[in-house]
Design a protein around this motif. Structure first.
Motif, PDB file in Angstrom:
ATOM      1  N   TYR A  48       0.747  -1.174   0.055  1.00 61.83           N
ATOM      2  CA  TYR A  48       0.165  -0.063  -0.059  1.00 61.83           C
ATOM      3  C   TYR A  48       1.041   1.325   0.130  1.00 61.83           C
ATOM      4  CZ  TYR A  48       0.927  -0.736   5.177  1.00 61.83           C
ATOM      5  OH  TYR A  48       1.534  -0.991   5.978  1.00 61.83           O
ATOM      6  N   GLY A  89       9.965   8.788   7.172  1.00 65.83           N
ATOM      7  CA  GLY A  89      10.513   8.473   5.810  1.00 65.83           C
ATOM      8  C   GLY A  89       9.453   7.903   4.814  1.00 65.83           C
ATOM      9  N   GLY A  90       9.842   7.254   4.080  1.00 67.74           N
ATOM     10  CA  GLY A  90      10.968   6.227   3.896  1.00 67.74           C
ATOM     11  C   GLY A  90      11.044   5.459   5.250  1.00 67.74           C
ATOM     12  N   GLU A  91      12.269   4.873   5.534  1.00 69.31           N
ATOM     13  CA  GLU A  91      12.644   4.284   7.104  1.00 69.31           C
ATOM     14  C   GLU A  91      13.481   5.285   7.772  1.00 69.31           C
ATOM     15  OE1 GLU A  91      11.262   2.737   9.000  1.00 69.31           O
ATOM     16  OE2 GLU A  91      12.941   2.996  10.330  1.00 69.31           O
ATOM     17  N   THR A 121       8.779   7.904  13.474  1.00 70.51           N
ATOM     18  CA  THR A 121       7.812   6.831  12.922  1.00 70.51           C
ATOM     19  C   THR A 121       8.613   5.715  12.240  1.00 70.51           C
ATOM     20  OG1 THR A 121       5.845   8.301  12.981  1.00 70.51           O
ATOM     21  CG2 THR A 121       5.882   6.166  11.522  1.00 70.51           C
ATOM     22  N   THR A 122       8.762   4.740  12.485  1.00 70.72           N
ATOM     23  CA  THR A 122       9.547   3.648  11.987  1.00 70.72           C
ATOM     24  C   THR A 122       8.924   2.106  11.761  1.00 70.72           C
ATOM     25  OG1 THR A 122      11.773   2.444  12.305  1.00 70.72           O
ATOM     26  CG2 THR A 122      10.528   3.187  14.443  1.00 70.72           C
ATOM     27  N   SER A 145       5.326   0.708  13.013  1.00 66.83           N
ATOM     28  CA  SER A 145       4.291   0.235  12.308  1.00 66.83           C
ATOM     29  C   SER A 145       4.341  -1.478  12.109  1.00 66.83           C
ATOM     30  CB  SER A 145       4.615   0.561  10.877  1.00 66.83           C
ATOM     31  OG  SER A 145       4.644   2.160  10.820  1.00 66.83           O
ATOM     32  N   MET A 216      -5.096   4.906   3.036  1.00 66.15           N
ATOM     33  CA  MET A 216      -5.366   6.088   2.103  1.00 66.15           C
ATOM     34  C   MET A 216      -4.706   5.818   0.693  1.00 66.15           C
ATOM     35  SD  MET A 216      -4.114   8.972   4.986  1.00 66.15           S
ATOM     36  CE  MET A 216      -2.797   8.129   5.723  1.00 66.15           C
TER      37      MET A 216
HETATM   38  N1  SAM Z   1       8.922   3.407   7.542  1.00 65.09           N
HETATM   39  C1  SAM Z   1       8.385   3.990   8.699  1.00 65.09           C
HETATM   40  C2  SAM Z   1       7.222   3.072   8.899  1.00 65.09           C
HETATM   41  O1  SAM Z   1       7.089   2.181   8.610  1.00 65.09           O
HETATM   42  O2  SAM Z   1       6.437   3.598  10.006  1.00 65.09           O
HETATM   43  C3  SAM Z   1       7.823   5.565   8.362  1.00 65.09           C
HETATM   44  C4  SAM Z   1       7.261   6.007   6.812  1.00 65.09           C
HETATM   45  S1  SAM Z   1       5.832   5.068   6.656  1.00 65.09           S
HETATM   46  C5  SAM Z   1       5.552   5.743   5.249  1.00 65.09           C
HETATM   47  C6  SAM Z   1       4.754   5.761   7.933  1.00 65.09           C
HETATM   48  C7  SAM Z   1       3.317   5.012   8.056  1.00 65.09           C
HETATM   49  O3  SAM Z   1       2.526   5.218   7.000  1.00 65.09           O
HETATM   50  C8  SAM Z   1       3.222   3.477   8.460  1.00 65.09           C
HETATM   51  O4  SAM Z   1       2.630   3.284   9.642  1.00 65.09           O
HETATM   52  C9  SAM Z   1       2.424   2.955   7.271  1.00 65.09           C
HETATM   53  O5  SAM Z   1       1.680   1.765   7.532  1.00 65.09           O
HETATM   54  C10 SAM Z   1       1.623   4.101   6.808  1.00 65.09           C
HETATM   55  N2  SAM Z   1       1.430   4.042   5.381  1.00 65.09           N
HETATM   56  C11 SAM Z   1       2.094   3.932   4.214  1.00 65.09           C
HETATM   57  N3  SAM Z   1       1.125   3.932   3.194  1.00 65.09           N
HETATM   58  C12 SAM Z   1      -0.011   4.159   3.591  1.00 65.09           C
HETATM   59  C13 SAM Z   1      -1.379   4.141   3.111  1.00 65.09           C
HETATM   60  N4  SAM Z   1      -1.436   4.181   1.618  1.00 65.09           N
HETATM   61  N5  SAM Z   1      -2.522   4.369   3.953  1.00 65.09           N
HETATM   62  C14 SAM Z   1      -2.406   4.640   5.109  1.00 65.09           C
HETATM   63  N6  SAM Z   1      -0.967   4.533   5.926  1.00 65.09           N
HETATM   64  C15 SAM Z   1       0.015   4.254   5.240  1.00 65.09           C
END
Ligand code: SAM
Length: 358
Positions: A48, A89-91, A121-122, A145, A216
């Motif tokens: 996603y 990020g990213g991570e 957020t990681t 996450s 989203m």
């Molecule tokens: N890599 C880190 C992580 O995994 O938390 C930080 C970046 S990640 C983009 C941040 C959060 O965005 C994560 O909890 C991920 O599940 C969420 N995320 C990414 N794409 C998403 C989407 N399309 N809809 C909802 N949450 C999303």
């Protein structure tokens, strides 16, 4: 009303923009929460968020250096009234020098003389080795996450077999004293949509604060479909079959995206809380207090913004702190009322979540 100590009398390019040093917008919101993406790279490939093959990563010369990141964060804190900074990020754990960035952030003081609330957020991979150093550097809180407790499903969702690493990262964050340790989960129809009660039971037992987030339209493939997304209402219904949820006073939610519930204890779980983030079906844009920087120094006023403001170019062209602050104010002034997912003409942003910073 301005913040004491902040530079007042800001020149307004839009004559209707008040001479307020903070990041105010046309709808009366004030942004105090800065999200900073430190890299667009990630070691997972959640469907996603990113395609299996990854993306064309940003070339290194476009990425902000540590000094540039810290300069923009400092301008946010000292000139614009930012009180919270979240690195993402990213991570973000893939960013070399993250501990040093956190440490330098912790030395900043808001205009009220307070330390900046600093969080991360990681995906938790590698956190088991770095949690203590991050706390020592001044990190206050972490969101990890994790969408599933099943290693096979984890691999299906993330395309990587790293479930054990994430669990170890969570445990290390709690052991290092980060509090609360939040767990972010996205539920996907037909994949892990049955897991809300299991995840909550596990989180309560471990003392983690679970937050379930609606998916989203921010995937690189543009495959999101409203008709199949798991809604906050679905999640609430599933949890209510197993737990007694007591809504927290709505007045205390403020700008927090999560609708928060207290969870009554059961015979095998202690009391705790759960958050449900209905980003799509019950958007909280009216209370949004966020401003965002991408890893390449682009200012965004919203995850779903259709345009960006190039602060990296301004910095590299020698613009003063005051000049950058004013461009930042002007950009935030134009923030739209809402993310517009429900609008007929909604267009997904060009950048996926991983390149914006979640
Ligand atoms: N890599 C880190 C992580 O995994 O938390 C930080 C970046 S990640 C983009 C941040 C959060 O965005 C994560 O909890 C991920 O599940 C969420 N995320 C990414 N794409 C998403 C989407 N399309 N809809 C909802 N949450 C999303």
């Amino acid at each position: 009303m301005g913040l004491p100590g902040l530079r007042a009398g800001v020149a307004a390019s839009d004559p209707r923009r008040p001479a307020d040093p903070r990041l105010v917008d046309r709808f009366g919101r004030v942004a105090t929460d800065l999200r900073v993406s430190l890299t667009d790279k990630c070691n997972l490939r959640c469907g996603y968020c990113m395609p299996a093959e990854g993306l064309d990563w940003m070339p290194s010369e476009r990425l902000l250096t540590d000094d540039e990141v810290l300069r923009l964060v400092r301008i946010g804190v000292e000139h614009l009234g930012i009180t919270e900074v979240r690195y993402t990020g990213g991570e973000p754990l893939l960013r070399k020098g993250l501990e040093s960035i956190v440490e330098r952030t912790s030395t900043l003081r808001t205009v009220d003389g307070n330390a900046v609330e600093t969080s991360l957020t990681t995906n938790g991979i590698g956190l088991s080795r770095r949690a203590q150093a991050l706390v020592d550097a001044g990190l206050h809180r972490v969101n990890v996450s994790l969408d599933t407790l099943d290693p096979a499903r984890f691999e299906q969702i993330t395309r990587r077999a790293r479930h054990t690493d994430v669990l170890a990262g969570l445990a290390a964050a709690a052991a290092a004293g980060m509090s609360p340790v939040k767990v972010n989960a996205v539920l996907l129809r037909g994949v892990n949509d049955d897991e809300a009660p299991t995840l909550l039971r596990w989180a309560l037992v471990h003392g983690y604060a679970l937050r379930i987030i609606e998916q989203m339209p921010l995937d690189a493939q543009g495959a999101w479909q409203r008709s199949t997304m798991v809604t906050a209402a679905d999640v609430l219904a599933a949890l209510s079959e197993h737990f007694t949820l007591i809504p927290e006073d709505a007045g205390r939610r403020g700008a927090a995206p999560a609708e928060s519930f207290r969870v009554a204890p059961t015979s095998d779980t202690p009391a705790g809380t759960v958050g449900i983030i209905a980003s799509v079906t019950r958007s909280f844009c009216g209370a949004c207090d966020r401003t965002r920087l991408t890893a390449d120094g682009q200012l965004r006023d919203c995850l779903f913004a259709r345009s960006e403001t190039d602060l990296r170019a301004l910095m590299r062209a020698g613009t003063s702190d005051a000049g950058i602050a004013d461009v930042w104010r002007e950009a935030m002034w134009r923030k739209r009322a809402g993310h517009g997912i429900d609008d007929v003409g909604f267009v997904q942003p060009d950048r996926p979540m991983s390149a914006i910073g979640g």
